[in-house]
Scaffold this motif. Structure first.
Motif, short mmCIF file in Angstrom:
data_model
loop_
_atom_site.label_atom_id
_atom_site.label_comp_id
_atom_site.label_asym_id
_atom_site.label_seq_id
_atom_site.Cartn_x
_atom_site.Cartn_y
_atom_site.Cartn_z
N LEU A 11 6.06 14.54 4.23
CA LEU A 11 7.10 13.65 4.75
C LEU A 11 6.82 12.20 4.38
CD1 LEU A 11 7.74 15.10 8.34
CD2 LEU A 11 9.26 15.23 6.35
N LEU A 12 5.57 11.78 4.53
CA LEU A 12 5.22 10.40 4.20
C LEU A 12 5.45 10.12 2.72
CD1 LEU A 12 1.94 10.09 6.31
CD2 LEU A 12 4.14 9.00 6.80
N ASP B 143 9.11 9.74 2.00
CA ASP B 143 9.56 8.39 2.33
C ASP B 143 9.32 7.45 1.15
OD1 ASP B 143 10.18 9.23 4.94
OD2 ASP B 143 8.18 8.72 5.69
N ARG B 144 8.24 7.66 0.44
CA ARG B 144 7.92 6.81 -0.70
C ARG B 144 8.78 7.14 -1.92
NH1 ARG B 144 3.25 4.01 -0.58
NH2 ARG B 144 3.00 4.17 -2.85
N SER C 247 7.96 15.65 12.39
CA SER C 247 9.13 14.86 12.02
C SER C 247 9.37 13.74 13.02
CB SER C 247 10.38 15.76 11.93
OG SER C 247 10.62 16.42 13.15
N ASN D 295 6.86 10.96 12.23
CA ASN D 295 7.28 10.30 11.01
C ASN D 295 8.47 9.37 11.26
OD1 ASN D 295 9.35 10.80 8.37
ND2 ASN D 295 7.27 10.13 7.90
N ARG D 296 9.41 9.83 12.07
CA ARG D 296 10.56 9.00 12.41
C ARG D 296 10.13 7.77 13.21
NH1 ARG D 296 13.19 12.63 14.55
NH2 ARG D 296 12.86 12.19 16.76
N MET E 197 8.73 5.31 10.68
CA MET E 197 9.73 4.74 9.79
C MET E 197 10.73 3.85 10.52
SD MET E 197 9.05 5.43 6.67
CE MET E 197 10.59 5.19 5.78
N LYS F 72 6.36 1.14 8.85
CA LYS F 72 7.06 1.50 7.62
C LYS F 72 6.48 0.73 6.43
CE LYS F 72 11.68 1.57 5.51
NZ LYS F 72 13.12 1.29 5.74
N ILE G 2 3.58 2.59 5.11
CA ILE G 2 3.97 3.86 4.47
C ILE G 2 4.52 3.62 3.06
CG2 ILE G 2 5.59 5.80 4.58
CD1 ILE G 2 5.34 5.61 7.65
N ILE G 3 5.32 2.59 2.90
CA ILE G 3 5.96 2.34 1.61
C ILE G 3 5.30 1.22 0.83
CG2 ILE G 3 8.16 3.22 2.48
CD1 ILE G 3 9.14 0.28 2.61
#
Length: 279
Positions: free
Chosen positions: A54-55, A58-59, A130, A133-134, A137, A143, A146-147
């Motif tokens: 999931l992470l 996101d990327r 999930s 993760n939400r 984000m 976030k 993560i990105i």
């Protein structure tokens, strides 16, 4: 929470919002009792793998390179989550005063920058991943880690409170030297001309590349080719930067060939194998 290592002379700490302030993230089903809540370790491992996916999704949704899993960071992230469960707290700082940067350094891991994000919820196992993760984000500070275009490795750890079913998540991001082996793939060999009554010429070819990281990709250096005859020992027959090789082999034998790629940091990838059966 992110930091540059002290060794670089830049002890800069950017405090991020802890997920405890995300009140909606704490909502969920009633906690399970200590008598009926158990989790198979394999289930936790599967959830951690799902979180990594999931992470990285996101990327990749933003055109970024996925971060690679580092087993050392996995161990640290798992220990961090387990410590929060065992000592009933939710913080980037442990009761012993250490934080993840202290732990990374004590583990003798070379790092140039690092970040940690944490989350907890009481959602069932099929939705805790999930949900966390939400949570991350939906928080600009989390976030951003993560990105980030500054990290190339990650470790994720999940721990579950056996009494309440509370799930504690930790993700540790790191910018460090390339530790990922390069890739090589052998093509189907060609048995060509130039044979004699006892030998046959075989042509091998392969492709290869270093695995791309978001930062600090070492780059492809060379290949090693090995040969095994009739199930015997593997012997190196060439170490080269070329992508093809030919040799005459004796008829009447089962030959196996394998090739692996090495990057400029010395990381060797998995073997790719083909068989040439001249029996």
């Amino acid at each position: 929470m992110t930091r540059m290592p002290a060794a670089l002379g830049r002890r800069r700490l950017a405090a991020l919002l802890l997920l405890a302030v995300l009140g909606a993230a704490i909502a969920g089903p009633a906690a399970a009792s200590a008598t009926d809540y158990t989790v198979d370790p394999a289930t936790i491992t599967a959830q951690e793998s799902s979180m990594v996916s999931l992470l990285n999704a996101d990327r990749t949704a933003l055109g970024l390179v996925p971060v690679r899993v580092d087993s050392r960071l996995m161990a640290i992230a798992r220990a961090r989550s387990a410590d929060m469960v065992a000592n009933n707290y939710f913080s980037h700082t442990q009761p012993d005063g250490r934080n993840v940067f202290d732990i990374i350094t004590a583990s003798r891991i070379t790092w140039y920058s690092a970040g940690e994000i944490i989350a907890w919820n009481n959602y069932p196992m099929d939705s805790t991943t999930s949900t966390a993760n939400r949570q991350w984000m939906d928080s600009p500070g989390h976030k951003a880690i993560i990105i980030s275009t500054n990290f190339n490795y990650v470790g994720v750890g999940l721990a579950v409170d056996p009494a309440t079913g509370k799930k504690l998540w930790t993700a540790v991001y790191l910018k460090g030297p390339d530790r990922t082996g390069a890739r090589a793939t052998l093509a189907k060999p060609t048995v060509g001309t130039g044979s004699t009554s006892t030998t046959q010429r075989v042509y091998l070819s392969w492709s290869g590349a270093d695995v791309r990281l978001q930062v600090l990709t070492a780059g492809l250096r060379s290949f090693v080719i090995q040969r095994q005859i009739d199930g015997g020992v593997w012997n190196t027959i060439a170490s080269t930067t070329y992508r093809s090789y030919s040799l005459a082999i004796s008829k009447g034998h089962l030959n196996q060939f394998r090739v692996a790629a090495t990057d400029r940091a010395g990381n060797r990838g998995a073997w790719s194998m083909v068989t040439v059966d001249l029996r």
